[in-house]
Design a protein around this motif. Structure first.
Motif, short mmCIF file in Angstrom:
data_model
loop_
_atom_site.label_atom_id
_atom_site.label_comp_id
_atom_site.label_asym_id
_atom_site.label_seq_id
_atom_site.Cartn_x
_atom_site.Cartn_y
_atom_site.Cartn_z
N HIS A 15 14.95 -68.59 -27.21
CA HIS A 15 16.40 -68.45 -27.31
C HIS A 15 17.01 -68.80 -25.96
N PHE A 16 17.97 -69.72 -25.97
CA PHE A 16 18.65 -70.06 -24.72
C PHE A 16 20.15 -70.09 -24.94
N ARG A 17 20.78 -68.98 -24.76
CA ARG A 17 22.23 -68.78 -24.68
C ARG A 17 23.06 -69.04 -25.91
N HIS A 18 22.69 -69.88 -26.81
CA HIS A 18 23.54 -70.21 -27.95
C HIS A 18 23.10 -69.41 -29.18
N HIS A 19 23.69 -68.25 -29.36
CA HIS A 19 23.28 -67.36 -30.45
C HIS A 19 23.43 -68.00 -31.82
N ALA A 20 24.47 -68.80 -32.03
CA ALA A 20 24.66 -69.43 -33.34
C ALA A 20 23.54 -70.43 -33.64
N HIS A 21 23.10 -71.18 -32.61
CA HIS A 21 21.98 -72.11 -32.81
C HIS A 21 20.72 -71.35 -33.21
N THR A 22 20.42 -70.30 -32.48
CA THR A 22 19.20 -69.54 -32.74
C THR A 22 19.23 -68.88 -34.11
N ASP A 46 22.22 -61.89 -18.68
CA ASP A 46 22.39 -60.43 -18.73
C ASP A 46 22.50 -59.90 -20.15
N GLY A 47 21.84 -60.57 -21.10
CA GLY A 47 21.81 -60.10 -22.47
C GLY A 47 23.04 -60.42 -23.29
N ALA A 48 23.98 -61.18 -22.75
CA ALA A 48 25.23 -61.46 -23.46
C ALA A 48 24.99 -62.21 -24.77
N SER A 49 24.25 -63.31 -24.72
CA SER A 49 24.03 -64.08 -25.96
C SER A 49 23.11 -63.34 -26.92
#
Length: 191
Positions: A15-22, A46-49
């Motif tokens: 997982h790299f920052r883009h929650h919708a992609h993941t 910091d856990g944001a995504s």
């Protein structure tokens, strides 16, 4: 053809920052019959995504997907992230087939079956082609060992290299590296 039945497939996603992609990637895995996954958070945000992703993870879990989440607290880089995920897969699931897929890739219907078919025929690694934005199917480039160039035409000293690969499947029966040489097998895109 290999007569030994293969273990189930476990998805491995960094997982790299883009929650919708993941979330979309995991949903596509589940839709194509993969109900186990290991997700390594490589975001270093910091856990944001990851906090934005958690509701989708809960929805997938409610639909029967078993997702193990590794939170190293920093970006491990691609190789170390994959190694961390593989270690978690071995610890949690044992000997399985592993589908390594980029978090921004989508498994097309039937792709999992095609990749497993290549593994069942005795190959150690199967690579799915990538579709370009123009709809062109890209299977591999040619890598020149001495110059480090990636080429589209064969030249002396080049070999197939899946640099455009966004997903691959390997059967990992034991904690050992793949035996060299690994034959690159590309599967045709499903219709």
């Amino acid at each position: 053809m290999n007569t030994t039945a293969l273990a189930p497939t476990v998805g491995l996603i960094l997982h790299f920052r883009h929650h919708a992609h993941t979330a979309a990637c995991l949903a596509a895995l589940q839709a194509d019959g993969i109900d186990r996954a290991v997700l390594v958070d490589n975001s270093e945000d910091d856990g944001a995504s990851l906090s934005l992703l958690r509701p989708a993870l809960a929805t997938l879990a409610a639909r029967g997907m078993d997702i193990a989440l590794c939170e190293p607290g920093r970006n491990l880089g691609f190789s170390a992230g994959v190694n961390r995920g593989l270690a978690e897969i071995r610890k949690r699931f044992g000997a399985v087939c592993v589908l390594l897929i980029n978090n921004d890739a989508r498994l097309r219907p039937g792709a999992h079956s095609a990749l497993r078919g290549a593994i069942e025929q005795g190959n150690e690694l199967a690579v799915a082609p990538q579709q370009s934005s123009a709809g062109e199917t890209i299977t591999a480039v040619l890598y020149h060992r001495s110059t480090g160039l990636r080429l589209r035409q064969p030249n002396p000293g080049t070999y197939d290299y899946p640099s455009c690969c966004r997903m691959s499947l390997a059967h990992l029966p034991s904690p050992r590296p793949l035996s060299p040489p690994v034959r690159l097998v590309t599967t045709p895109p499903p219709p």
